[in-house]
Design an enzyme around this catalytic site. Structure first.
Site, short mmCIF file in Angstrom:
data_model
loop_
_atom_site.label_atom_id
_atom_site.label_comp_id
_atom_site.label_asym_id
_atom_site.label_seq_id
_atom_site.Cartn_x
_atom_site.Cartn_y
_atom_site.Cartn_z
N SER A 177 0.93 -1.10 0.06
CA SER A 177 0.16 -0.20 -0.06
C SER A 177 0.97 1.45 -0.12
O SER A 177 1.85 1.37 -0.92
CB SER A 177 -0.79 -0.18 1.16
OG SER A 177 -1.89 0.78 1.09
N GLU A 190 -10.13 -4.40 -5.74
CA GLU A 190 -9.60 -3.21 -4.96
C GLU A 190 -9.38 -2.14 -6.01
O GLU A 190 -8.92 -2.45 -7.37
CB GLU A 190 -8.45 -3.37 -4.21
CG GLU A 190 -7.10 -3.58 -4.98
CD GLU A 190 -5.98 -3.84 -4.09
OE1 GLU A 190 -5.56 -2.55 -3.23
OE2 GLU A 190 -5.21 -4.64 -4.07
N HIS A 236 -7.72 -5.52 -0.79
CA HIS A 236 -6.53 -4.83 -0.61
C HIS A 236 -5.51 -5.51 0.40
O HIS A 236 -5.75 -5.96 1.56
CB HIS A 236 -6.88 -3.34 0.10
CG HIS A 236 -5.51 -2.55 0.19
ND1 HIS A 236 -4.77 -2.20 -0.97
CD2 HIS A 236 -5.15 -1.82 1.31
CE1 HIS A 236 -3.81 -1.20 -0.63
NE2 HIS A 236 -3.99 -1.27 0.76
#
Length: 325
Positions: free
Chosen positions: A167, A258, A288
């Protein structure tokens, strides 16, 4: 590449439940308010602990040192069960994600302990300072300090390391690798990396499929805690990957459910344009950073085996250990 098959029934069910719960919670919790940010941190930590607990037999050594350059480095060495190799024999440098504001090495210990167990390598997870108390470029500077401590002070050869991040940690990893004076590792692993901090790519993906965990506008508010007051075209926020320094061989994973799948696809294209090899895999129907939540996503185990195999190939060593469910 995008697999033709569907995700498992369990992972699809988890995505549906997330859309009815976590997505709604994220839309009403104000990250700009201390109570909203505190509650968001508690919820994410509980989810990570419940659905991605650390593996049994994991050893954790807390680190808080001052480098030879006078920078403070905080983090933890994570050793999976049976891993006894010193870092100088090889290591993984891990950069956690969750919007520059929410998580820590503790929340990501399932990923780091699993990486260590599968690769037979110690994993150093850097504990960079979080927004909104610490804004751009604090996190990026902490990540750079951790890398230099690893390679300069501990004398771990860069070619014996792999950098991994998920991320926002993926964004921080790319920022580090683009710096001209940073010695490159043998490879990089990016899980659901953030590329576009304006979330324009994510908004386009949302028109095709709703992200079950969060809306792009809510994610943008969270990341705004780190980037407030800085133009989004700043070169360390809007990375020129295609026209910049070629990255080391890279593996990118993202979930098909996602919105950041769009970022993963665009980043892979840019890495290849710059002349570096990049493997991309979009896992159907996955949320995610599903690799951190094996109790929700059975696909986490084969994904982690692929990551371990990539690291083994990058380091030219044999992967060891078995995937744990």
């Amino acid at each position: 590449m995008l697999n033709a098959e569907r995700g498992s029934l369990r992972s699809r069910s988890a995505a549906t439940i997330s859309g009815l719960t976590l997505r709604q919670i994220a839309s009403v919790l104000p990250p700009e308010q201390p109570w909203g940010l505190w509650l968001s941190r508690q919820i994410i930590a509980r989810i990570m602990d419940t659905f991605g607990p650390s593996l049994a037999g994991t050893r954790v050594d807390r680190i808080d040192v001052t480098t030879s350059a006078g920078r403070r480095v905080v983090g933890e060495w994570v050793y999976g069960a049976g891993v006894r190799r010193p870092p100088t024999d090889g290591a993984v440098y891990f950069i956690h994600g969750s919007g520059f504001a929410l998580c820590s090495p503790r929340t990501h210990r399932r990923l780091t302990s699993w990486l260590s167990r599968l690769t037979g390598l110690p994993v150093f997870s850097v504990d960079y300072r979080l927004a909104p108390r610490h804004r751009f470029p604090t996190a990026a500077d902490d990540v750079r300090a951790g890398w230099h401590w690893l390679t300069d002070d501990l004398r771990v050869a860069p070619e014996k390391t792999v950098i991994a991040g998920d991320s926002a940690g993926g964004h921080l990893a790319v920022d580090l690798l683009l710096q001209p004076d940073v010695a490159h590792p043998a490879g990089a692993v990016l899980l659901s990396p953030v590329k576009d901090l304006t979330f324009e790519l994510a908004k386009q993906r949302e028109q095709l499929r709703r992200d079950p965990a969060i809306r792009s506008r809510d994610a943008a508010r969270l990341l705004g805690l780190y980037c407030a007051g800085v133009e989004p075209v700043h070169p360390r926020l809007r990375h020129d990957v295609a026209g910049g320094r070629a990255l080391p061989p890279t593996l990118i994973h993202a979930g098909g459910a996602e919105m950041l799948a769009a970022d993963a696809i665009a980043l892979a294209q840019d890495i290849r344009t710059a002349g570096a090899p990049c493997e991309l895999k979009i896992w159907p129907d996955q949320v995610h950073v599903f690799q951190a939540l094996p109790r929700l996503a059975p696909e986490a185990a084969p994904a982690m085996r692929e990551i371990a195999a990539f690291i083994a190939e990058a380091l030219r060593v044999d992967a060891v250990g078995q995937a744990a469910g």
